[in-house]
Design a protein around this motif. Structure first.
Motif, mmCIF file in Angstrom:
data_model
loop_
_atom_site.group_PDB
_atom_site.id
_atom_site.type_symbol
_atom_site.label_atom_id
_atom_site.label_comp_id
_atom_site.label_asym_id
_atom_site.label_seq_id
_atom_site.Cartn_x
_atom_site.Cartn_y
_atom_site.Cartn_z
ATOM 1 N N ASP B 4 0.675 -1.357 0.105
ATOM 2 C CA ASP B 4 0.252 0.138 0.365
ATOM 3 C C ASP B 4 0.754 1.246 -0.039
ATOM 4 O OD1 ASP B 4 -0.959 -1.348 3.487
ATOM 5 O OD2 ASP B 4 0.972 0.230 3.098
ATOM 6 N N ASP B 5 0.424 2.666 0.319
ATOM 7 C CA ASP B 5 0.706 3.770 -0.350
ATOM 8 C C ASP B 5 2.134 4.176 0.926
ATOM 9 O OD1 ASP B 5 -0.198 3.910 -3.153
ATOM 10 O OD2 ASP B 5 -1.936 5.125 -1.807
ATOM 11 N N ASP B 6 1.607 3.211 1.916
ATOM 12 C CA ASP B 6 3.017 4.241 2.909
ATOM 13 C C ASP B 6 3.659 2.675 3.119
ATOM 14 O OD1 ASP B 6 1.077 2.996 3.740
ATOM 15 O OD2 ASP B 6 0.600 3.250 5.780
ATOM 16 N N GLN B 7 3.681 1.932 2.817
ATOM 17 C CA GLN B 7 5.156 1.103 2.974
ATOM 18 C C GLN B 7 5.520 0.733 1.312
ATOM 19 O OE1 GLN B 7 3.069 -2.756 4.173
ATOM 20 N NE2 GLN B 7 5.342 -3.434 4.573
ATOM 21 N N VAL B 8 6.763 1.172 1.666
ATOM 22 C CA VAL B 8 7.833 0.820 0.605
ATOM 23 C C VAL B 8 7.816 -0.572 0.478
ATOM 24 C CG1 VAL B 8 9.369 1.251 -0.054
ATOM 25 C CG2 VAL B 8 8.328 3.628 1.000
ATOM 26 N N VAL B 9 8.235 -1.130 -0.221
ATOM 27 C CA VAL B 9 8.757 -2.626 -0.608
ATOM 28 C C VAL B 9 9.767 -2.532 -1.561
ATOM 29 C CG1 VAL B 9 8.303 -5.194 -1.269
ATOM 30 C CG2 VAL B 9 6.370 -3.682 0.672
ATOM 31 N N LYS B 10 10.512 -2.946 -0.850
ATOM 32 C CA LYS B 10 11.428 -2.798 -1.859
ATOM 33 C C LYS B 10 12.924 -4.276 -1.761
ATOM 34 C CE LYS B 10 13.643 1.713 -1.855
ATOM 35 N NZ LYS B 10 15.610 2.728 -1.606
ATOM 36 N N LYS B 11 13.386 -4.889 -3.282
ATOM 37 C CA LYS B 11 13.785 -5.841 -3.961
ATOM 38 C C LYS B 11 14.954 -5.640 -3.175
ATOM 39 C CE LYS B 11 11.555 -6.802 -7.785
ATOM 40 N NZ LYS B 11 11.511 -9.059 -7.715
ATOM 41 N N PHE B 12 15.381 -6.808 -2.263
ATOM 42 C CA PHE B 12 16.798 -6.521 -1.246
ATOM 43 C C PHE B 12 16.845 -7.850 -1.780
ATOM 44 C CE2 PHE B 12 17.340 -4.020 2.403
ATOM 45 C CZ PHE B 12 16.347 -2.854 1.895
ATOM 46 N N MET B 13 18.256 -8.027 -2.996
ATOM 47 C CA MET B 13 19.136 -9.542 -2.770
ATOM 48 C C MET B 13 20.744 -9.391 -1.369
ATOM 49 S SD MET B 13 21.190 -10.226 -6.165
ATOM 50 C CE MET B 13 19.900 -11.346 -7.598
ATOM 51 N N TYR B 14 20.726 -10.751 -1.072
ATOM 52 C CA TYR B 14 21.979 -10.623 -0.073
ATOM 53 C C TYR B 14 22.735 -12.003 -0.719
ATOM 54 C CZ TYR B 14 18.709 -7.728 3.413
ATOM 55 O OH TYR B 14 18.508 -7.445 3.852
ATOM 56 N N MET B 15 23.918 -11.395 -1.120
ATOM 57 C CA MET B 15 25.332 -11.948 -2.357
ATOM 58 C C MET B 15 25.872 -12.965 -1.200
ATOM 59 S SD MET B 15 25.237 -12.207 -5.163
ATOM 60 C CE MET B 15 25.808 -10.428 -6.548
ATOM 61 N N ASN B 16 25.390 -14.496 -0.959
ATOM 62 C CA ASN B 16 26.474 -14.816 0.139
ATOM 63 C C ASN B 16 27.990 -15.474 -1.241
ATOM 64 O OD1 ASN B 16 25.557 -14.435 2.625
ATOM 65 N ND2 ASN B 16 23.999 -15.673 1.270
ATOM 66 N N ARG B 17 29.025 -14.823 -1.084
ATOM 67 C CA ARG B 17 29.967 -15.938 -2.153
ATOM 68 C C ARG B 17 31.255 -16.231 -1.179
ATOM 69 N NH1 ARG B 17 31.633 -10.456 -5.846
ATOM 70 N NH2 ARG B 17 32.692 -12.030 -6.873
ATOM 71 N N LYS B 18 31.183 -16.150 0.202
ATOM 72 C CA LYS B 18 32.142 -17.285 0.844
ATOM 73 C C LYS B 18 32.306 -18.043 1.621
ATOM 74 C CE LYS B 18 34.626 -12.623 1.582
ATOM 75 N NZ LYS B 18 33.884 -11.313 0.888
ATOM 76 N N ALA B 19 33.074 -18.760 1.202
ATOM 77 C CA ALA B 19 32.835 -20.142 1.978
ATOM 78 C C ALA B 19 32.617 -19.995 3.709
ATOM 79 C CB ALA B 19 34.384 -21.110 3.124
ATOM 80 N N PRO B 20 31.380 -21.173 4.062
ATOM 81 C CA PRO B 20 31.273 -21.094 5.485
ATOM 82 C C PRO B 20 31.627 -20.937 7.045
ATOM 83 C CG PRO B 20 30.934 -22.956 4.967
ATOM 84 C CD PRO B 20 31.403 -22.804 3.975
ATOM 85 N N TYR B 21 32.731 -21.252 6.928
ATOM 86 C CA TYR B 21 33.998 -20.776 7.434
ATOM 87 C C TYR B 21 35.141 -20.811 7.681
ATOM 88 C CZ TYR B 21 31.071 -24.325 9.219
ATOM 89 O OH TYR B 21 29.541 -24.475 9.493
ATOM 90 N N GLY B 22 36.158 -20.189 8.226
ATOM 91 C CA GLY B 22 37.612 -18.655 7.817
ATOM 92 C C GLY B 22 37.466 -17.715 8.275
ATOM 93 N N THR B 23 36.558 -17.214 7.514
ATOM 94 C CA THR B 23 36.262 -15.939 8.139
ATOM 95 C C THR B 23 34.685 -15.984 8.542
ATOM 96 O OG1 THR B 23 34.967 -15.030 5.742
ATOM 97 C CG2 THR B 23 37.352 -14.831 6.465
ATOM 98 N N ILE B 24 34.352 -15.208 9.049
ATOM 99 C CA ILE B 24 32.408 -14.784 9.674
ATOM 100 C C ILE B 24 31.830 -14.488 9.098
ATOM 101 C CG2 ILE B 24 32.931 -12.145 10.942
ATOM 102 C CD1 ILE B 24 31.958 -13.415 12.818
ATOM 103 N N TYR B 25 31.620 -13.910 7.523
ATOM 104 C CA TYR B 25 30.977 -13.213 6.900
ATOM 105 C C TYR B 25 29.538 -14.118 6.780
ATOM 106 C CZ TYR B 25 35.130 -10.330 5.143
ATOM 107 O OH TYR B 25 36.420 -9.479 5.112
ATOM 108 N N ALA B 26 30.013 -15.049 5.833
ATOM 109 C CA ALA B 26 28.690 -16.248 6.080
ATOM 110 C C ALA B 26 27.752 -16.180 7.374
ATOM 111 C CB ALA B 26 29.043 -18.106 5.275
ATOM 112 N N LEU B 27 28.411 -16.384 8.548
ATOM 113 C CA LEU B 27 26.840 -16.491 9.752
ATOM 114 C C LEU B 27 26.999 -14.915 9.954
ATOM 115 C CD1 LEU B 27 26.093 -17.234 12.050
ATOM 116 C CD2 LEU B 27 28.212 -16.307 12.872
ATOM 117 N N GLU B 28 27.452 -13.660 9.841
ATOM 118 C CA GLU B 28 27.010 -12.527 9.877
ATOM 119 C C GLU B 28 26.020 -12.051 8.474
ATOM 120 O OE1 GLU B 28 29.965 -10.312 13.442
ATOM 121 O OE2 GLU B 28 30.166 -10.119 11.884
#
Lengths: 130, 140
Positions: B4-28
Motif C-alpha cells: 500500500d501507499d505508506d509501505q515501501v517494499v523494495k527488492k533486497f538481495m543478499y549475495m553470499n560469496r564466501k565459504a561458511p568457515y574461515g571467515t565470519i562473513y557467512a554467519l553474519e
C-alpha cells in the motif's frame, strides 16, 4: 540523492573504510544527503576510541568522528558485531558487566534493523567491503 | 505481498560469496537476513563462488571449535524467504551439484500450504539479470 553506506571492514587492514569515508565526505561536499553509515563485520572497529596510529598516518576513527560532528552524519555500529569484537558503549558495558567502554564520540550502537531501514530509505545503498 | 501507499517494499538481495568457515562473513550475513525478514521486504538470497559451500550437506565443525550454523538455513522458508538463487557455474567449478546441497523449501499459503522448492539454479548470465532487477544488493 540520498545515500546509505555500509562499511564491512575495519580500519587500516583494508582500504574499504578509507574509501567509504572519502565517498561519504565527497557526497556531502557535493550537496547529497547521507542518511546513515552502518558499520558491520570488522567495520565496527572504525568506532573505537582507543586507536593510536602513528602520528604521520591518518587517524581513521577520528576522521569518522569529525564527520559526525561537522555534518551530523548518523554513524551506527551493529550491536551484535560490536559485542563480539569488544566494542562497547557505556550502556552496553554496564549491561554486560564490563568495566570500560570504547566507542568514540559521534558513533552510536544499534541493531541490524537500522541497516535495513537505510536500504529502504536511501535512493542508493553503497557497500564498502573486501 | 501487500504494497500500500505508506509501505515501501523494495527488492533486497543478499549475495553470499564466501565459504561458511574461515571467515565470519557467512554467519553474519545469515544474521542480517533473519533480521531483514521482519521488515516485509522482497528478499532474495544468492549463493555464488565459494558461497555455495554454505549450503553443503553434512557439515561438521566439531574439530574447529566453531558453531555449525548450516541447519539454520532450513528455517528460511519459515521466515518467508523463498527466492534462493544458486549459480550453476559456481557449483560446476567446484565439482558440486544440487545433490550436494541441503534442500530448501517453503510452504505456499496460496496453494494449500503445499511444500515447494525455494532453490532456483541459475546460470551466471541469468543471475546477472536477477541482480539487475534489485533495488538493494548486499554482498557478503
Amino acid at each position: 540523492m540520498k545515500y546509505g553506506i555500509l562499511v564491512n571492514e575495519g580500519p587500516y587492514t583494508h582500504q574499504a573504510s578509507d574509501s567509504a569515508y572519502k565517498f561519504t565526505k565527497a557526497a556531502i561536499d557535493k550537496g547529497h544527503e547521507v542518511f546513515r553509515v552502518f558499520f558491520y563485520h570488522d567495520g565496527v572497529n572504525n568506532g573505537t576510541s582507543l586507536a593510536v596510529p602513528p602520528q604521520d598516518d591518518r587517524h581513521i576513527p577520528d576522521q569518522w568522528s569529525a564527520l559526525a560532528k561537522d555534518h551530523g552524519v548518523d554513524l551506527v555500529l551493529c550491536v551484535a558485531a560490536a559485542q563480539r569484537r569488544g566494542i562497547l558503549d557505556e550502556d552496553e558495558a554496564k549491561r554486560n558487566g564490563k568495566t570500560s567502554h570504547n566507542v568514540i564520540e559521534g558513533f552510536r550502537i544499534s541493531g541490524l534493523g537500522q541497516l535495513i531501514e537505510a536500504g529502504i530509505q536511501a535512493d542508493r545503498l553503497v557497500v564498502f567491503g573486501d | 505481498m501487500d504494497n500500500d501507499d505508506d509501505q515501501v517494499v523494495k527488492k533486497f538481495m543478499y549475495m553470499n560469496r564466501k565459504a561458511p568457515y574461515g571467515t565470519i562473513y557467512a554467519l553474519e550475513s545469515l544474521e542480517v537476513v533473519l533480521i531483514a525478514a521482519a521488515f516485509d521486504q522482497d528478499v532474495s538470497l544468492v549463493f555464488a563462488d565459494d558461497g555455495v559451500y554454505q549450503l553443503t550437506n553434512s557439515q561438521s565443525t566439531d574439530d574447529i571449535g566453531m558453531k555449525n550454523f548450516s541447519p539454520t538455513y532450513s528455517a528460511l522458508g519459515d521466515y518467508d524467504i523463498k527466492k534462493i538463487y544458486i549459480e550453476k557455474e559456481s557449483l560446476d567449478e567446484r565439482g558440486l551439484t544440487l545433490e550436494d546441497l541441503q534442500a530448501l523449501t517453503y510452504e505456499d499459503e496460496d496453494d494449500d500450504w503445499a511444500e515447494k522448492d525455494s532453490i532456483h539454479l541459475v546460470s551466471r548470465e541469468e543471475l546477472a539479470e536477477v541482480i539487475d532487477q534489485q533495488d538493494v544488493v548486499f554482498s557478503f
